[in-house]
Design a protein around this motif. Structure first.
Motif, PDB file in Angstrom:
ATOM      1  N   GLY A  45       0.818  -1.212   0.000  1.00 20.92           N
ATOM      2  CA  GLY A  45       0.000   0.000   0.000  1.00 20.92           C
ATOM      3  C   GLY A  45       0.846   1.253   0.000  1.00 20.92           C
ATOM      4  N   LEU A  46       1.835   1.237   0.857  1.00 22.04           N
ATOM      5  CA  LEU A  46       2.725   2.386   0.952  1.00 22.04           C
ATOM      6  C   LEU A  46       3.462   2.599  -0.362  1.00 22.04           C
ATOM      7  CD1 LEU A  46       3.916   4.592   2.631  1.00 22.04           C
ATOM      8  CD2 LEU A  46       5.361   2.929   3.783  1.00 22.04           C
ATOM      9  N   LEU A  47       3.965   1.515  -0.912  1.00 24.22           N
ATOM     10  CA  LEU A  47       4.703   1.606  -2.173  1.00 24.22           C
ATOM     11  C   LEU A  47       3.829   2.184  -3.275  1.00 24.22           C
ATOM     12  CD1 LEU A  47       6.551  -1.816  -2.040  1.00 24.22           C
ATOM     13  CD2 LEU A  47       7.632   0.429  -2.087  1.00 24.22           C
ATOM     14  N   LEU A  48       2.615   1.679  -3.357  1.00 22.74           N
ATOM     15  CA  LEU A  48       1.722   2.158  -4.402  1.00 22.74           C
ATOM     16  C   LEU A  48       1.470   3.652  -4.228  1.00 22.74           C
ATOM     17  CD1 LEU A  48      -0.780  -0.817  -4.365  1.00 22.74           C
ATOM     18  CD2 LEU A  48       0.608  -0.133  -6.324  1.00 22.74           C
ATOM     19  N   GLY A  90      18.287   8.704  -3.980  1.00 27.05           N
ATOM     20  CA  GLY A  90      18.676   7.708  -2.986  1.00 27.05           C
ATOM     21  C   GLY A  90      18.143   8.244  -1.691  1.00 27.05           C
ATOM     22  N   ASP A  91      17.096   7.620  -1.239  1.00 28.21           N
ATOM     23  CA  ASP A  91      16.394   8.161  -0.096  1.00 28.21           C
ATOM     24  C   ASP A  91      16.694   7.310   1.105  1.00 28.21           C
ATOM     25  OD1 ASP A  91      14.492  10.379  -0.228  1.00 28.21           O
ATOM     26  OD2 ASP A  91      13.353   9.077   1.092  1.00 28.21           O
ATOM     27  N   LYS A  92      16.695   7.949   2.252  1.00 27.27           N
ATOM     28  CA  LYS A  92      16.762   7.132   3.437  1.00 27.27           C
ATOM     29  C   LYS A  92      15.469   6.362   3.444  1.00 27.27           C
ATOM     30  CE  LYS A  92      16.124  11.151   4.532  1.00 27.27           C
ATOM     31  NZ  LYS A  92      17.355  11.393   4.756  1.00 27.27           N
ATOM     32  N   ASN A  93      15.551   5.144   3.841  1.00 26.45           N
ATOM     33  CA  ASN A  93      14.358   4.341   3.882  1.00 26.45           C
ATOM     34  C   ASN A  93      14.096   3.992   5.321  1.00 26.45           C
ATOM     35  OD1 ASN A  93      12.335   2.445   3.417  1.00 26.45           O
ATOM     36  ND2 ASN A  93      13.153   2.189   1.364  1.00 26.45           N
ATOM     37  N   ASP A  94      13.240   3.095   5.557  1.00 27.69           N
ATOM     38  CA  ASP A  94      12.860   2.747   6.894  1.00 27.69           C
ATOM     39  C   ASP A  94      12.186   1.424   6.769  1.00 27.69           C
ATOM     40  OD1 ASP A  94      10.142   3.443   5.857  1.00 27.69           O
ATOM     41  OD2 ASP A  94      11.260   5.323   5.733  1.00 27.69           O
ATOM     42  N   GLY A  95      12.227   0.734   7.806  1.00 30.19           N
ATOM     43  CA  GLY A  95      11.552  -0.554   7.747  1.00 30.19           C
ATOM     44  C   GLY A  95      10.114  -0.269   7.501  1.00 30.19           C
ATOM     45  N   ASP A  96       9.327  -1.234   7.587  1.00 27.45           N
ATOM     46  CA  ASP A  96       7.889  -1.124   7.520  1.00 27.45           C
ATOM     47  C   ASP A  96       7.451  -2.524   7.347  1.00 27.45           C
ATOM     48  OD1 ASP A  96       5.349   0.358   5.445  1.00 27.45           O
ATOM     49  OD2 ASP A  96       5.313  -1.232   6.892  1.00 27.45           O
ATOM     50  N   PRO A  97       7.487  -3.233   8.407  1.00 27.43           N
ATOM     51  CA  PRO A  97       7.274  -4.662   8.397  1.00 27.43           C
ATOM     52  C   PRO A  97       6.021  -5.041   7.619  1.00 27.43           C
ATOM     53  CG  PRO A  97       7.058  -3.735  10.621  1.00 27.43           C
ATOM     54  CD  PRO A  97       7.611  -2.681   9.743  1.00 27.43           C
ATOM     55  N   MET A  98       5.078  -4.133   7.618  1.00 24.70           N
ATOM     56  CA  MET A  98       3.877  -4.455   6.853  1.00 24.70           C
ATOM     57  C   MET A  98       3.119  -3.203   6.606  1.00 24.70           C
ATOM     58  SD  MET A  98       1.025  -3.818   8.682  1.00 24.70           S
ATOM     59  CE  MET A  98      -0.121  -3.111   7.510  1.00 24.70           C
ATOM     60  N   GLY A  99       3.001  -2.511   7.566  1.00 25.00           N
ATOM     61  CA  GLY A  99       2.592  -1.164   7.751  1.00 25.00           C
ATOM     62  C   GLY A  99       1.545  -0.625   6.834  1.00 25.00           C
ATOM     63  N   ASP A 100       1.532   0.614   6.819  1.00 24.69           N
ATOM     64  CA  ASP A 100       0.656   1.341   5.964  1.00 24.69           C
ATOM     65  C   ASP A 100      -0.763   0.867   6.094  1.00 24.69           C
ATOM     66  OD1 ASP A 100       0.050   1.655   2.568  1.00 24.69           O
ATOM     67  OD2 ASP A 100      -0.094   3.112   4.128  1.00 24.69           O
ATOM     68  N   GLY A 101      -1.144   0.030   5.163  1.00 16.23           N
ATOM     69  CA  GLY A 101      -2.537  -0.263   5.224  1.00 16.23           C
ATOM     70  C   GLY A 101      -3.165   0.990   4.720  1.00 16.23           C
ATOM     71  N   GLY A 102      -2.660   2.011   5.227  1.00 20.29           N
ATOM     72  CA  GLY A 102      -3.179   3.315   4.879  1.00 20.29           C
ATOM     73  C   GLY A 102      -3.047   3.437   3.427  1.00 20.29           C
TER      74      GLY A 102
END
Lengths: 160, 160
Positions: free
Chosen positions: A12-15, B147-159
DNA sequence: TGGATATAGACAGGTACCTGACCAATATGA
DNA sequence: TCATATTGGTCAGGTACCTGTCTATATCCA
């Protein structure tokens, strides 16, 4: 260290993020082409309009947005002088949207903008990768909707 | 005839449509799990919050949304009794967001929702295809931003 | 031919993002 | 140590979608 693109962000975030990029790039391209008053959602109109005139409802179907959204885009373009609406002789409920002379001049540019962004992204990421992505999204979409009527869209959108 | 998925829709349109599907599916999954009051943007909070408390600014960085958006999500969750805000002892400008007892109970479900949708999509389209899509989006994203700093996001968002 | 249903479009209102301006506290560094 | 960023958070406002309701017309069919 700070530019590792490490773990997996959620789909979702990627999209959302990629879509945001797209919108911004389209907006920038329009600006660059000297049409700062045309904004992404308007591209939907330019993409699908044709010389015989088209109903807003038809536009919503083609662009997959709601009536309100498309109506607003058309109204804005009308205010800007790119399109005009005339009663539909075959349906007294409806009005048909036509390009004005001014609109006819701009259409090719507006339509080309999406392609341009496609091109840029292909330059950055490789056209194969972009094509594969499109294919994957399209296939996924087809599967998510059990089987939806689709519609062309030679390039379209730009919008959302 | 009517379910051919014929020509190529534009990348922007595809991204928007698939993203819409995702959001709807997450919303439905939350509803199904009995948490109709939690909505997609709230998942960002549940995903990234931790027991030591977290600043809204940090949440915005992790979830890639603007302060206003995240603030609103946090405020809503506060009103619903899932989180609370307390002054940050180390920075008098800031407040830290903590889960309430109620929030601690819900968190696992809220976090699992995204995975659930992932799972469903994998069932429908094949997990390889979904994984490949994620990979492609992530790679594209990495290239689009220099080249962006990234961050985990084990699953996240949903949003979104 | 007349009654149920579908459609075109207007209107009202909500959501999840965005931007920019601003204040207070903090970190920086000449 | 004091001016100057930078940062955390709020406030005000905008955009591109969404939903649902309503009227007028169209269509379908019993």
């Amino acid at each position: 260290m700070e530019n590792c693109v490490p773990t997996h962000l959620s789909l979702g975030l990627l999209l959302r993020l990629v879509h945001q990029h797209w919108t911004q790039d389209v907006e920038a391209a329009l600006e660059e082409a000297g049409f700062g008053d045309i904004r992404p959602p308007h591209a939907n109109v330019f993409t699908f309009i044709h010389p015989e005139g088209i109903q807003v409802s038809e536009l919503t179907r083609l662009a997959h947005v709601r009536k309100q959204t498309m109506t607003q885009a058309v109204e804005e373009l009308e205010r800007l002088g790119y399109v005009e609406r005339r009663p539909d002789p075959n349906d007294r409920r409806a009005r048909l949207v036509f390009l004005t002379e001014r609109g006819k001049g701009v259409r090719p540019v507006a339509v080309a903008t999406g392609r341009l962004v496609d091109q840029r992204w292909s330059d950055i990421a490789g056209s194969e990768e972009i094509d594969a992505l499109k294919q994957a999204l399209q296939s996924l979409l087809g599967k998510l909707r059990g089987g939806d009527k689709n519609d062309g869209d030679p390039m379209g959108d730009g919008g959302s």
